[in-house]
Design a protein around this motif. Structure first.
Motif, mmCIF file in Angstrom:
data_model
loop_
_atom_site.group_PDB
_atom_site.id
_atom_site.type_symbol
_atom_site.label_atom_id
_atom_site.label_comp_id
_atom_site.label_asym_id
_atom_site.label_seq_id
_atom_site.Cartn_x
_atom_site.Cartn_y
_atom_site.Cartn_z
ATOM 1 N N ARG A 1 -6.059 -1.218 -6.609
ATOM 2 C CA ARG A 1 -7.032 -0.478 -5.942
ATOM 3 C C ARG A 1 -6.569 1.072 -6.006
ATOM 4 N NH1 ARG A 1 -10.208 -0.770 -0.268
ATOM 5 N NH2 ARG A 1 -11.992 0.797 -0.862
ATOM 6 N N ASN A 2 -6.752 2.037 -6.446
ATOM 7 C CA ASN A 2 -6.616 3.422 -6.682
ATOM 8 C C ASN A 2 -7.921 4.278 -6.136
ATOM 9 O OD1 ASN A 2 -7.488 2.765 -9.657
ATOM 10 N ND2 ASN A 2 -7.469 5.098 -9.353
ATOM 11 N N SER A 3 -7.283 5.177 -5.262
ATOM 12 C CA SER A 3 -8.223 6.393 -4.847
ATOM 13 C C SER A 3 -8.508 7.329 -6.033
ATOM 14 C CB SER A 3 -7.571 7.151 -3.534
ATOM 15 O OG SER A 3 -6.567 7.814 -3.821
ATOM 16 N N LEU B 1 -3.562 1.880 -3.877
ATOM 17 C CA LEU B 1 -2.931 3.485 -4.023
ATOM 18 C C LEU B 1 -3.904 4.422 -3.445
ATOM 19 C CD1 LEU B 1 -2.033 2.723 -7.831
ATOM 20 C CD2 LEU B 1 -0.681 2.375 -5.762
ATOM 21 N N TYR B 2 -3.463 4.996 -2.118
ATOM 22 C CA TYR B 2 -4.470 5.627 -1.516
ATOM 23 C C TYR B 2 -4.114 7.294 -1.211
ATOM 24 C CZ TYR B 2 -5.826 0.954 -0.382
ATOM 25 O OH TYR B 2 -6.294 -0.408 -0.393
ATOM 26 N N PHE C 1 -1.829 8.631 -11.473
ATOM 27 C CA PHE C 1 -1.643 7.057 -11.530
ATOM 28 C C PHE C 1 -1.181 6.784 -13.000
ATOM 29 C CE2 PHE C 1 -5.200 7.372 -8.716
ATOM 30 C CZ PHE C 1 -4.654 7.160 -7.537
ATOM 31 N N TYR D 1 1.782 7.914 -8.776
ATOM 32 C CA TYR D 1 2.342 6.627 -8.579
ATOM 33 C C TYR D 1 2.298 6.000 -9.990
ATOM 34 C CZ TYR D 1 0.403 7.569 -3.835
ATOM 35 O OH TYR D 1 0.265 8.227 -2.727
ATOM 36 N N ILE E 1 -0.688 3.178 -14.448
ATOM 37 C CA ILE E 1 -0.688 1.825 -14.349
ATOM 38 C C ILE E 1 -0.774 0.972 -15.661
ATOM 39 C CG2 ILE E 1 -2.482 0.124 -13.246
ATOM 40 C CD1 ILE E 1 -3.651 2.517 -11.575
ATOM 41 N N ASP F 1 0.821 -1.006 -0.091
ATOM 42 C CA ASP F 1 -0.026 -0.046 -0.101
ATOM 43 C C ASP F 1 0.971 1.340 -0.110
ATOM 44 O OD1 ASP F 1 0.780 0.212 2.661
ATOM 45 O OD2 ASP F 1 -1.062 0.024 3.441
#
Length: 275
Positions: free
Chosen positions: A252-254, A218-219, A259, A224, A261, A186
Protein backbone atom coordinates in the motif's frame (compact mmCIF):
# COMPACT_ATOMS: atom_id res chain seq x y z
CA UNK A 1 29.26 -4.67 25.13
CA UNK A 2 26.15 -6.47 26.40
CA UNK A 3 26.44 -10.20 25.77
CA UNK A 4 25.03 -13.40 27.27
CA UNK A 5 22.47 -11.67 29.48
CA UNK A 6 19.40 -13.52 30.76
CA UNK A 7 16.81 -12.08 33.16
CA UNK A 8 14.93 -13.82 35.99
CA UNK A 9 12.64 -12.56 38.71
CA UNK A 10 10.88 -9.20 38.45
CA UNK A 11 9.50 -8.16 35.08
CA UNK A 12 11.16 -4.89 34.01
CA UNK A 13 9.55 -2.15 31.96
CA UNK A 14 12.59 -2.05 29.65
CA UNK A 15 15.36 -4.59 29.96
CA UNK A 16 18.01 -2.36 28.39
CA UNK A 17 17.25 1.37 28.54
CA UNK A 18 19.70 3.91 27.10
CA UNK A 19 19.48 7.67 27.67
CA UNK A 20 22.45 10.02 27.71
CA UNK A 21 22.88 13.07 29.89
CA UNK A 22 24.32 15.30 27.18
CA UNK A 23 24.42 15.30 23.37
CA UNK A 24 28.12 16.19 23.68
CA UNK A 25 28.81 12.90 25.48
CA UNK A 26 26.51 10.47 23.70
CA UNK A 27 26.13 6.70 23.97
CA UNK A 28 27.75 5.48 20.75
CA UNK A 29 29.41 2.31 19.46
CA UNK A 30 27.24 0.16 21.76
CA UNK A 31 27.01 -3.57 21.01
CA UNK A 32 24.14 -5.75 22.28
CA UNK A 33 24.54 -9.31 21.01
CA UNK A 34 23.48 -12.87 21.88
CA UNK A 35 21.18 -12.06 24.79
CA UNK A 36 17.78 -13.42 25.84
CA UNK A 37 15.20 -10.70 26.50
CA UNK A 38 12.13 -12.14 28.24
CA UNK A 39 8.98 -10.88 29.96
CA UNK A 40 9.61 -7.16 29.57
CA UNK A 41 6.54 -4.97 29.91
CA UNK A 42 7.44 -2.34 27.30
CA UNK A 43 10.72 -2.89 25.40
CA UNK A 44 13.48 -5.43 25.37
CA UNK A 45 15.92 -2.76 24.13
CA UNK A 46 14.93 0.92 24.29
CA UNK A 47 17.36 3.50 22.91
CA UNK A 48 15.84 6.92 23.54
CA UNK A 49 16.14 10.10 21.49
CA UNK A 50 18.20 11.80 24.23
CA UNK A 51 21.98 11.54 24.35
CA UNK A 52 22.41 8.48 22.13
CA UNK A 53 24.75 8.48 19.14
CA UNK A 54 25.78 6.43 16.14
CA UNK A 55 26.75 2.84 15.37
CA UNK A 56 24.61 0.72 17.67
CA UNK A 57 24.77 -3.02 16.96
CA UNK A 58 21.75 -5.01 18.17
CA UNK A 59 22.20 -8.47 16.72
CA UNK A 60 21.72 -12.17 17.39
CA UNK A 61 19.37 -11.68 20.33
CA UNK A 62 16.25 -13.64 21.31
CA UNK A 63 13.08 -11.86 22.42
CA UNK A 64 10.20 -13.93 23.84
CA UNK A 65 7.50 -13.95 26.53
CA UNK A 66 6.35 -16.54 29.07
CA UNK A 67 3.99 -14.40 31.17
CA UNK A 68 0.60 -15.86 32.16
CA UNK A 69 -1.75 -14.09 31.84
CA UNK A 70 -0.22 -12.06 28.99
CA UNK A 71 0.60 -8.41 29.67
CA UNK A 72 -1.87 -5.65 28.89
CA UNK A 73 0.92 -3.28 27.88
CA UNK A 74 2.17 -2.66 24.33
CA UNK A 75 5.32 -4.73 23.76
CA UNK A 76 8.18 -3.72 21.45
CA UNK A 77 11.27 -5.89 21.12
CA UNK A 78 13.64 -3.20 19.79
CA UNK A 79 12.96 0.56 19.97
CA UNK A 80 15.89 2.39 18.34
CA UNK A 81 14.82 6.03 18.49
CA UNK A 82 18.20 7.79 18.70
CA UNK A 83 18.08 9.57 15.34
CA UNK A 84 21.57 8.22 14.69
CA UNK A 85 23.19 6.56 11.68
CA UNK A 86 25.26 3.47 10.96
CA UNK A 87 23.22 1.19 13.20
CA UNK A 88 22.99 -2.58 12.67
CA UNK A 89 19.95 -4.68 13.61
CA UNK A 90 20.67 -8.17 12.33
CA UNK A 91 19.85 -11.81 13.06
CA UNK A 92 17.40 -11.28 15.93
CA UNK A 93 14.64 -13.76 16.80
CA UNK A 94 11.36 -12.25 18.04
CA UNK A 95 8.31 -14.22 19.20
CA UNK A 96 7.11 -17.34 20.94
CA UNK A 97 7.83 -18.45 24.49
CA UNK A 98 11.37 -19.75 24.11
CA UNK A 99 14.53 -18.85 22.23
CA UNK A 100 13.46 -20.81 19.14
CA UNK A 101 10.08 -18.94 18.95
CA UNK A 102 8.29 -22.22 19.75
CA UNK A 103 5.59 -22.83 22.36
CA UNK A 104 2.83 -20.37 23.14
CA UNK A 105 2.84 -17.17 21.08
CA UNK A 106 4.31 -13.92 22.31
CA UNK A 107 1.07 -12.21 23.31
CA UNK A 108 -0.17 -8.86 24.50
CA UNK A 109 -3.79 -7.89 25.03
CA UNK A 110 -2.77 -4.43 23.79
CA UNK A 111 -0.29 -4.62 20.87
CA UNK A 112 2.99 -6.21 19.85
CA UNK A 113 5.68 -4.57 17.70
CA UNK A 114 8.98 -6.02 16.57
CA UNK A 115 11.54 -3.42 15.47
CA UNK A 116 10.80 0.33 15.55
CA UNK A 117 13.37 2.76 14.11
CA UNK A 118 13.72 6.53 14.33
CA UNK A 119 17.21 6.94 12.88
CA UNK A 120 19.42 9.39 11.04
CA UNK A 121 18.78 10.64 7.54
CA UNK A 122 19.62 13.47 5.18
CA UNK A 123 23.35 14.17 5.53
CA UNK A 124 23.99 11.32 7.96
CA UNK A 125 25.59 8.20 6.49
CA UNK A 126 25.84 5.23 6.48
CA UNK A 127 22.29 3.98 6.62
CA UNK A 128 20.84 1.87 9.38
CA UNK A 129 20.75 -1.80 8.32
CA UNK A 130 18.01 -4.30 9.26
CA UNK A 131 18.79 -7.78 7.94
CA UNK A 132 17.87 -11.43 8.57
CA UNK A 133 15.59 -10.88 11.55
CA UNK A 134 12.84 -13.48 12.07
CA UNK A 135 9.54 -12.49 13.69
CA UNK A 136 6.88 -15.16 14.19
CA UNK A 137 4.56 -16.87 16.67
CA UNK A 138 3.17 -13.51 17.76
CA UNK A 139 -0.38 -12.60 18.84
CA UNK A 140 -1.25 -8.91 19.05
CA UNK A 141 -4.66 -9.11 20.63
CA UNK A 142 -5.82 -5.62 21.59
CA UNK A 143 -7.38 -2.56 19.99
CA UNK A 144 -4.06 -0.93 19.14
CA UNK A 145 -2.24 -0.84 15.82
CA UNK A 146 0.72 -3.18 15.46
CA UNK A 147 3.71 -3.41 13.16
CA UNK A 148 6.56 -5.86 12.91
CA UNK A 149 9.18 -3.54 11.34
CA UNK A 150 8.56 0.22 11.36
CA UNK A 151 10.75 3.01 9.98
CA UNK A 152 9.47 6.26 11.45
CA UNK A 153 12.38 8.45 10.39
CA UNK A 154 15.71 8.32 8.58
CA UNK A 155 17.56 6.29 5.97
CA UNK A 156 17.45 2.52 6.25
CA UNK A 157 18.08 -0.67 4.31
CA UNK A 158 15.53 -3.34 5.19
CA UNK A 159 16.51 -6.76 3.87
CA UNK A 160 18.78 -5.52 1.07
CA UNK A 161 21.48 -8.10 1.87
CA UNK A 162 19.52 -10.87 3.61
CA UNK A 163 15.75 -10.54 3.83
CA UNK A 164 13.80 -10.45 7.06
CA UNK A 165 11.07 -13.04 7.66
CA UNK A 166 7.74 -12.06 9.21
CA UNK A 167 5.48 -15.03 9.87
CA UNK A 168 6.66 -16.90 6.83
CA UNK A 169 4.77 -20.16 7.18
CA UNK A 170 7.67 -22.61 6.95
CA UNK A 171 6.55 -24.36 10.16
CA UNK A 172 3.43 -24.34 12.34
CA UNK A 173 4.87 -21.62 14.61
CA UNK A 174 5.60 -19.25 11.73
CA UNK A 175 2.45 -17.15 12.07
CA UNK A 176 1.32 -13.67 13.09
CA UNK A 177 -2.18 -13.04 14.47
CA UNK A 178 -3.56 -9.52 15.02
CA UNK A 179 -6.77 -7.93 16.17
CA UNK A 180 -6.49 -4.33 14.94
CA UNK A 181 -4.85 -2.23 12.18
CA UNK A 182 -1.65 -3.98 11.15
CA UNK A 183 1.25 -3.26 8.79
CA UNK A 184 3.88 -5.96 8.79
CA UNK A 185 6.43 -3.43 7.47
CA UNK A 186 5.59 0.26 7.47
CA UNK A 187 7.63 3.25 6.33
CA UNK A 188 6.93 6.83 7.43
CA UNK A 189 10.33 8.38 6.77
CA UNK A 190 10.88 11.55 4.75
CA UNK A 191 14.26 10.15 3.60
CA UNK A 192 15.11 7.24 1.31
CA UNK A 193 14.38 3.69 2.47
CA UNK A 194 15.01 0.41 0.66
CA UNK A 195 12.76 -2.58 1.43
CA UNK A 196 13.96 -5.66 -0.43
CA UNK A 197 13.98 -9.47 -0.31
CA UNK A 198 11.70 -9.78 2.72
CA UNK A 199 9.21 -12.62 3.26
CA UNK A 200 5.81 -11.94 4.84
CA UNK A 201 3.37 -14.82 5.21
CA UNK A 202 0.67 -16.52 7.25
CA UNK A 203 -0.66 -13.35 8.85
CA UNK A 204 -4.24 -13.54 10.12
CA UNK A 205 -6.69 -10.95 11.46
CA UNK A 206 -9.65 -11.76 13.71
CA UNK A 207 -11.96 -8.95 14.83
CA UNK A 208 -14.58 -6.51 13.58
CA UNK A 209 -14.42 -4.44 10.42
CA UNK A 210 -13.07 -0.92 10.00
CA UNK A 211 -9.40 -1.89 10.36
CA UNK A 212 -6.71 -2.77 7.80
CA UNK A 213 -4.24 -5.55 7.09
CA UNK A 214 -1.20 -4.55 5.00
CA UNK A 215 1.94 -6.44 4.06
CA UNK A 216 4.12 -3.39 3.29
CA UNK A 217 2.75 0.10 3.92
CA UNK A 218 4.43 3.22 2.46
CA UNK A 219 3.05 6.34 4.11
CA UNK A 220 5.74 9.03 4.27
CA UNK A 221 7.09 11.65 1.88
CA UNK A 222 10.45 10.00 1.17
CA UNK A 223 11.81 7.97 -1.71
CA UNK A 224 11.15 4.26 -1.26
CA UNK A 225 12.46 1.31 -3.24
CA UNK A 226 10.41 -1.87 -2.71
CA UNK A 227 11.79 -4.84 -4.65
CA UNK A 228 11.75 -8.61 -4.67
CA UNK A 229 9.62 -9.08 -1.56
CA UNK A 230 7.26 -12.05 -1.18
CA UNK A 231 3.91 -11.47 0.51
CA UNK A 232 1.50 -14.39 0.83
CA UNK A 233 -1.33 -15.87 2.88
CA UNK A 234 -2.58 -12.64 4.43
CA UNK A 235 -6.09 -13.36 5.63
CA UNK A 236 -8.76 -11.44 7.49
CA UNK A 237 -11.62 -13.16 9.24
CA UNK A 238 -13.92 -10.25 9.95
CA UNK A 239 -16.34 -11.16 12.74
CA UNK A 240 -19.98 -10.20 12.38
CA UNK A 241 -19.50 -7.10 10.23
CA UNK A 242 -19.44 -6.01 6.62
CA UNK A 243 -16.38 -6.87 4.55
CA UNK A 244 -16.44 -3.51 2.79
CA UNK A 245 -14.75 -1.61 5.64
CA UNK A 246 -11.69 -3.79 5.83
CA UNK A 247 -8.94 -3.56 3.20
CA UNK A 248 -6.46 -6.44 2.92
CA UNK A 249 -3.52 -5.21 0.83
CA UNK A 250 -0.17 -6.64 -0.18
CA UNK A 251 1.64 -3.31 -0.81
CA UNK A 252 0.00 0.00 0.00
CA UNK A 253 1.37 3.45 -0.91
CA UNK A 254 0.20 6.95 -0.13
CA UNK A 255 0.19 9.84 -2.60
CA UNK A 256 2.94 11.73 -0.79
CA UNK A 257 6.18 9.85 -1.50
CA UNK A 258 8.16 8.69 -4.52
CA UNK A 259 8.05 4.95 -5.12
CA UNK A 260 10.04 2.38 -7.05
CA UNK A 261 8.07 -0.87 -6.70
CA UNK A 262 9.15 -3.85 -8.80
CA UNK A 263 9.73 -7.59 -8.79
CA UNK A 264 7.51 -8.33 -5.79
CA UNK A 265 5.36 -11.46 -5.49
CA UNK A 266 1.96 -11.11 -3.79
CA UNK A 267 -0.52 -13.97 -3.64
CA UNK A 268 -3.24 -15.63 -1.54
CA UNK A 269 -4.54 -12.38 -0.04
CA UNK A 270 -8.11 -12.84 1.15
CA UNK A 271 -10.93 -11.40 3.22
CA UNK A 272 -13.78 -13.42 4.72
CA UNK A 273 -16.60 -12.93 7.18
CA UNK A 274 -17.40 -15.04 10.23
CA UNK A 275 -20.82 -14.81 11.88
Amino acid sequence: LFQGMRWTGQNPTNQVYAEGLSPAVSNSEITIVENCFTNYLYSGVYVSSTGNGHNWNISGNNFYQTLTPPPATSLTAISLLSGSSGNIVHDNSIGGSDSSRAGAPMTSTSAVAGIVLRVGGSALVPRTSVQNNVLSNIHSGGDAACTMISILQGKANIGTVTGNVIGGGATAKDTIRVGFDADMIDVWSSDSVNVENNTIGRVTYYDGSGDRMVGIGLYGTGTYTVRNNTISSITSNTIGNSLSGFPVIGIRNSDAGRFHISGNTVYNVSNSKIG
